[in-house]
Every structure is written in structure tokens, then in C-alpha cells.
Enzyme design. Structure first.
Site, PDB file in Angstrom:
ATOM      1  N   ILE A   1       0.694  -1.308   0.007  1.00 53.87           N
ATOM      2  CA  ILE A   1      -0.063  -0.222  -0.224  1.00 53.87           C
ATOM      3  C   ILE A   1       0.703   1.419  -0.039  1.00 53.87           C
ATOM      4  CG2 ILE A   1      -1.547   1.446   1.190  1.00 53.87           C
ATOM      5  CD1 ILE A   1      -2.754  -1.432   2.305  1.00 53.87           C
TER       6      ILE A   1
ATOM      7  N   ASP B   1      11.775   2.663   5.467  1.00 53.62           N
ATOM      8  CA  ASP B   1      11.183   0.989   5.714  1.00 53.62           C
ATOM      9  C   ASP B   1      12.419   0.283   5.599  1.00 53.62           C
ATOM     10  OD1 ASP B   1      10.579  -1.240   5.055  1.00 53.62           O
ATOM     11  OD2 ASP B   1       8.752  -0.679   3.658  1.00 53.62           O
TER      12      ASP B   1
ATOM     13  N   CYS C   1      -4.157   5.542   7.743  1.00 50.79           N
ATOM     14  CA  CYS C   1      -4.818   4.852   7.159  1.00 50.79           C
ATOM     15  C   CYS C   1      -4.435   3.219   7.419  1.00 50.79           C
ATOM     16  CB  CYS C   1      -5.338   4.946   5.760  1.00 50.79           C
ATOM     17  SG  CYS C   1      -6.194   6.502   5.500  1.00 50.79           S
ATOM     18  N   ALA C   2      -3.412   2.912   8.308  1.00 58.02           N
ATOM     19  CA  ALA C   2      -3.048   1.781   8.581  1.00 58.02           C
ATOM     20  C   ALA C   2      -3.455   0.993   9.717  1.00 58.02           C
ATOM     21  CB  ALA C   2      -1.231   1.842   8.783  1.00 58.02           C
TER      22      ALA C   2
ATOM     23  N   ASP D   1      -8.325   7.504   9.908  1.00 60.72           N
ATOM     24  CA  ASP D   1      -9.167   6.363   9.289  1.00 60.72           C
ATOM     25  C   ASP D   1      -9.364   5.363  10.476  1.00 60.72           C
ATOM     26  OD1 ASP D   1     -11.080   5.366   7.830  1.00 60.72           O
ATOM     27  OD2 ASP D   1      -9.654   3.809   6.949  1.00 60.72           O
TER      28      ASP D   1
ATOM     29  N   GLU E   1     -11.506   0.502  18.455  1.00 60.40           N
ATOM     30  CA  GLU E   1     -12.721   0.729  17.576  1.00 60.40           C
ATOM     31  C   GLU E   1     -13.764  -0.307  18.075  1.00 60.40           C
ATOM     32  OE1 GLU E   1     -11.134  -0.207  13.488  1.00 60.40           O
ATOM     33  OE2 GLU E   1      -9.832   1.784  13.515  1.00 60.40           O
TER      34      GLU E   1
ATOM     35  N   HIS F   1     -12.810   3.943   9.542  1.00 65.11           N
ATOM     36  CA  HIS F   1     -12.131   2.795   8.954  1.00 65.11           C
ATOM     37  C   HIS F   1     -12.745   2.302   7.668  1.00 65.11           C
ATOM     38  CE1 HIS F   1      -9.411  -0.815  10.502  1.00 65.11           C
ATOM     39  NE2 HIS F   1      -9.394  -0.688   9.218  1.00 65.11           N
ATOM     40  N   LEU F   2     -12.739   3.430   6.839  1.00 59.83           N
ATOM     41  CA  LEU F   2     -13.175   3.206   5.586  1.00 59.83           C
ATOM     42  C   LEU F   2     -11.969   2.792   4.468  1.00 59.83           C
ATOM     43  CD1 LEU F   2     -15.322   6.672   5.250  1.00 59.83           C
ATOM     44  CD2 LEU F   2     -16.050   4.268   5.835  1.00 59.83           C
ATOM     45  N   GLY F   3     -10.873   2.562   4.920  1.00 57.18           N
ATOM     46  CA  GLY F   3      -9.754   2.439   3.812  1.00 57.18           C
ATOM     47  C   GLY F   3     -10.074   1.425   2.644  1.00 57.18           C
ATOM     48  N   ALA F   4     -10.829   0.335   3.082  1.00 55.12           N
ATOM     49  CA  ALA F   4     -11.133  -0.768   2.232  1.00 55.12           C
ATOM     50  C   ALA F   4     -12.642  -0.760   1.798  1.00 55.12           C
ATOM     51  CB  ALA F   4     -10.777  -2.347   2.896  1.00 55.12           C
TER      52      ALA F   4
END
Length: 531
Positions: free
Chosen positions: A154, A173, A232-233, A258, A263, A281-284
Site C-alpha cells: 500500500i 522502511d 490509514c494503517a 481512518d 474501534e 475505518h473506510l480504507g477498504a
């Protein structure tokens, strides 16, 4: 009998049909995942369980899943699956890491735009009848520096899209190589440099002990004044309370979140702060992503249950559908080698070394190792498999090492297993011939060529005259028929071994008569499942 799969969460009809088309019997009960007691009652009837986030595959549920072989999660996160419990029971846990990658990356970019231009706040103000142009002064994205923490699947997509927007991208990373960074067009940096230089920071790493709180109070203080932070992770990567204080102080200009530490997020220190954009939590959550992960999990589970192919497994080496038939005889060989040593070794094993020589070194050695360890443990734990065996070896504190090397002998490729206990070292090697069947080619450093039989007796002895006659007479007197045998020795008068192929199990009384001969040091029965 066709394998059975239970779908306990919402999956599309197209995904359900994939199971049927692949020869899998599927039971579609999308509301069952919410009833944990009813689910526990029926789960023992199924080979596979396909879920989203509503179903909780807890240790208790897994204990009731007596026939379960695979759990498939349609999505990336597997927080709702007790992976250690599944691994101990030998259940493969799969996810779909690529089905919603684009959607999540796009959501991160969308939040970055929303924070940069204060879009939600401006929308609310305008719809309330206000016209506050000067209040919502934003910043441009073009020309700014984006710091990407985690440049994997991602994160890599985010990098590509950000470059397309004219941003300069810094990537932190530990697993990103300099060559890969150059291909992506990003600058690989350490975390402190990213924090000091980035105008925007976005996180795309999994939640681990090392990443938890990676943007805590200390690291937030290292960030560039006016930075904007996107997550968003996973909730918990950022200390929400510390970030709220940084926003209130003016050090952090804004944030787009997100995901949250708890949650569903009913409350958070971030709620109500100016220029903070929050989504549930709309990422997907796009039509395309939901369909993609549903189709992917159905294909993956079907391939495993029907063909033995393993893909995107959390706790098991992947085996592609193409390599499964090629790898199968070598997995069988690895299992046999482990089973041989497991049956003849009575002391606790301290170290294991696996040598892959020649062609085997280029194969999927993780799968081969898992099969070998399963064979090694099976004489003590009957229900062990390729998933649970590596876990058990680790729990026992056994040192495991693998060695790969180019072809060194007459065989195109072979596997050699060496184990060490407190008092001895034992080794065995084998290969697969053109008939696809496993063969023993070396035991204790002594070369031989031996098939694998259903019932065998392994003897070690001093090389002295008369041993063949003594063995044959002893077994004959006990009514044991020898179908075949293989012999080997290191030198005249030295160590010798014998593999006897017999028609059935050998009792302890017969073995005691064999070891009564002072030249015979060990007589062990061997049992193998032969196709």
C-alpha cells in the site's frame, strides 16, 4: 467427498459461486458470525471458514473446529483470528493483502487533500449558510515533501500517486533496498530524517511490537513544525493523546485518521479538534475492494482445499498451484526423512540442520522444512502438520538451521537431515527418483539405495560375520517374513546398518531377541504411510 466451507460473514454471490465451481461444498450463512455460540456448535462440520471482520475466530472457537483446515479472511487485517491457536491446531490462516491496496492508498491520498484544504470543515460551514473563505486557507500538495513510513504494497502505491502529484517522497522502511527505492523514485531515509523534513507524513506499516506508538510524544516532537499526519494503517501506530496535544500547541497543523486505538471509536482525543478529519475505518470500503477480496479469498481457499496450493497464508509457506505438483514428491520425501529420525531418536533433540543440495536448494524450502519438521514430531504428536510443526519446534527451544548449496554429488538434488542430542548426532539423506517416490540414499554417513516401505526395521550393528544369518533366523523363528533388505557399512569391521522390509508390525519381544546379540546396538521398528 468434497471439502466443505462455511461462509459466516457477508460475501458476494459471485464469491460463493467460485467455491461451487471449484468443487467445494459451501454453506452460506452470512449472519452466523455474529452468533458465537451457534457458530461453535456447527464449526466442527467444516474444512474451511470464510470470514470478514464480524466473525471472531477465538481460541474457544478454534478448539471446537475439529475438522477445520483453513480460515480465509477477506481483507488484510486478521485481528479477529487467534493465529497462535490456529497454528497449534494446524489450521492455515489466509488473508487477501492485495485486494484492497489501491482503495486504501486512495483513501490516504484523499485524507491528505482533505486535511490540506480543510474540506470537511469548509463543507459544514458552507452548508450552515456561512461564507468563510478567509477562515479556510489551505496549502498546496505540489512541491511538498511526503514522508511515507512503510513502503510496502500500500505504501508503494501511495508513493507512486504522490510522485504523480508533484511531491518529493521520503520513505522509511527497514526492508526497502536502495535499488528498489531508486526504481520507485523515492529517497530512502532513516526515521529521524523523515520526521525532520516531511510536510506530510503517512503511515503504512502493520501493528507489531516495534511499530506500536512509532509516532509517540518523543517522535512527534522531532517532526517539522506545521506537519500534517495521515493514518490509514492501524490504530495505535500514533499516540492519539500526544498528537492531540501537538495539534493544540500548533506544532502539528492537522491530521487525517481512518483508524483508531479503540474501534469502534466512540471517543478520541482527536475528536473536535480543528483541522482533524476522521473517518470510520473506510480504507477498504469501496465496492470494488469488497468484491475483490471476496473473490480472492474464495479462490485461495478453493485452491488449497482442492489442489493443495497455499497463497497469502499468515502461518504457512506459500505453495503456488503451479509448483504444488512438482513440490509434492519432495514434500513427501521431507516428511519421510523427518519421520525416520523421529522414530529412531529417543533422546530430546537439541539441534536440527537441514541441507538442501542441488535442485532442492532452488525449491520452496520453507515448505520442505515445514514438512520435514512435521514428520520429525509426528511419532510423539500424532496430529501435527506443516502449520503446527514449526511452532512446536520453536516452543521447545530447538535450534533450527538451513543450508543451501549447489549440486555436489551424483544426484540432481537431495535433502539431508542432521539432528543432535546431548549424546549423539544422527543424519539421513534422501532424494526423489524419476518415479516420484522417495528414496533413502545415506544413513549415518553410509551410502545406500533404499525404498520406503510401510513396515521396516532399522538395525545398527558392528560389522561382524554371521549377522545376516542371525537376523534372518531370529525373525523367521518369530514368524516374521522379510520381503526385502538393504545393507551398508562404512568399512570392514566398522559401523553397519540394515533396513529390513517386513510384512507387518514387529513386537517388542522380537526386537529384544535381536538386540540380545552383542553386535547389534539398536533395533527400531519403522512405520510409514506409503501411497
Amino acid at each position: 467427498m468434497a471439502p466443505r466451507v462455511l461462509v459466516s460473514d457477508e460475501l458476494s454471490e459471485t464469491a460463493v459461486q467460485i467455491f461451487r465451481d471449484r468443487g467445494v461444498e459451501v454453506d452460506f450463512q452470512p449472519q452466523l458470525g455474529k452468533d458465537k455460540d451457534k457458530l461453535a456448535e456447527v464449526i466442527g462440520n467444516y474444512d474451511g471458514l470464510a470470514i470478514r471482520s464480524a466473525t471472531k475466530a477465538t481460541e474457544k472457537l478454534i478448539a471446537a473446529a475439529t475438522n477445520l483446515k483453513v480460515i480465509g479472511r477477506a481483507g488484510i487485517g486478521v485481528d479477529n483470528v487467534d493465529i497462535p491457536a490456529a497454528s497449534k491446531r494446524g489450521i492455515i490462516v489466509m488473508n487477501t493483502p492485495f485486494g484492497n491496496s489501491i482503495t486504501t492508498a486512495e483513501h490516504a491520498i484523499a485524507l491528505m487533500f482533505a486535511v490540506a484544504r480543510q474540506l470537511p470543515q469548509a463543507d459544514s460551514s458552507t452548508q450552515a449558510g456561512k461564507w468563510e473563505k478567509s477562515k479556510f486557507m489551505g496549502v498546496e500538495i505540489t512541491g511538498k515533501t511526503l514522508g511515507v513510513i512503510g513502503a510496502g504494497n500500500i505504501g508503494g502505491i501511495v508513493c507512486k500517486k504522490a510522485i504523480g502529484l508533484g511531491m518529493h517522497v521520503l520513505a522509511y522502511d527497514p526492508f526497502l533496498s536502495a535499488e528498489r527505492a531508486q526504481e520507485m523514485g523515492v529517497t530512502k531515509v532513516e526515521l529521524d530524517e523523515l520526521l525532520a523534513k516531511a510536510d506530510f507524513i503517512t503511515l503504512h506499516v502493520p501493528m507489531t511490537d516495534k511499530t506500536r506508538g512509532i509516532l509517540g510524544k518523543e517522535n512527534l516532537a522531532k517532526t517539522k513544525p506545521g506537519v500534517r499526519i495521515i493514518n490509514c494503517a492501524r490504530g495505535g501506530l500514533v499516540d492519539e493523546a500526544a498528537l492531540a496535544e501537538a495539534i493544540k500547541s500548533g506544532h502539528v497543523a492537522g491530521a487525517g485518521f481512518d483508524v483508531f486505538e479503540v474501534e469502534p471509536a466512540k471517543e478520541s482525543p482527536l475528536f473536535g479538534l480543528p483541522n482533524v478529519v476522521c473517518t470510520p475505518h473506510l480504507g477498504a470500503s469501496t465496492t470494488e475492494a469488497q468484491e475483490n477480496v471476496a473473490l480472492q479469498v474464495a479462490e485461495q481457499m478453493s485452491d488449497y482445499l482442492v489442489k493443495g496450493a497455499v497463497s497469502n497464508a499468515i502461518n504457512m509457506p506459500s505453495i503456488t498451484a503451479e509448483e504444488a505438483p512438482i513440490l509434492k514428491p519432495f514434500i513427501r520425501l521431507a516428511d519421510v526423512l523427518g519421520a525416520f529420525v523421529g522414530q529412531v531418536t529417543e533422546e530430546p533433540i537439541k539441534e536440527i540442520e537441514i541441507l538442501f543440495d542441488g535442485a532442492t536448494a532452488g525449491m520452496n524450502t520453507r515448505a520442505l522444512t515445514s514438512a520435514l519438521l512435521a514428520g520429525l514430531i509426528r511419532p510423539q504428536v500424532a496430529d501435527v502438520n506443516m502449520v503446527s510443526a514449526p511452532v512446536m519446534i520453536k516452543e521447545k527451544g530447538i535450534v533450527l538451521s538451513e543450508v543451501k548449496r549447489d549440486k555436489t554429488g551424483v544426484f540432481d538434488g537431495y535433502i539431508k537431515l542432521t539432528v543432535k542430542t546431548d549424546t549423539m548426532t544422527r543424519s539421513i539423506a534422501g532424494t526423489v527418483f524419476s518415479d516420484g517416490k522417495p528414496r533413502f540414499i545415506q544413513i549415518k554417513g553410509i551410502n545406500l539405495d533404499a525404498d520406503v516401505g510401510s513396515h521396516m526395521v532399522y538395525l545398527t550393528n558392528t560389522d561382524v560375520p554371521g549377522m545376516i544369518g542371525f537376523i534372518g533366523t531370529t525373525l523367521g523363528a518369530a514368524g516374521v517374513n522379510i520381503a526385502n533388505f538393504q545393507l551398508g557399512r562404512d568399512k570392514q569391521g566398522g559401523d553397519a546398518i540394515a533396513l529390513l522390509y517386513v510384512d507387518g508390525p514387529i513386537g517388542d519381544e522380537v526386537l529384544a531377541k535381536l538386540t540380545a546379540n552383542p553386535a547389534i546396538r539398536q533395533a527400531k521398528p519403522l512405520v510409514f504411510a506409503v501411497d
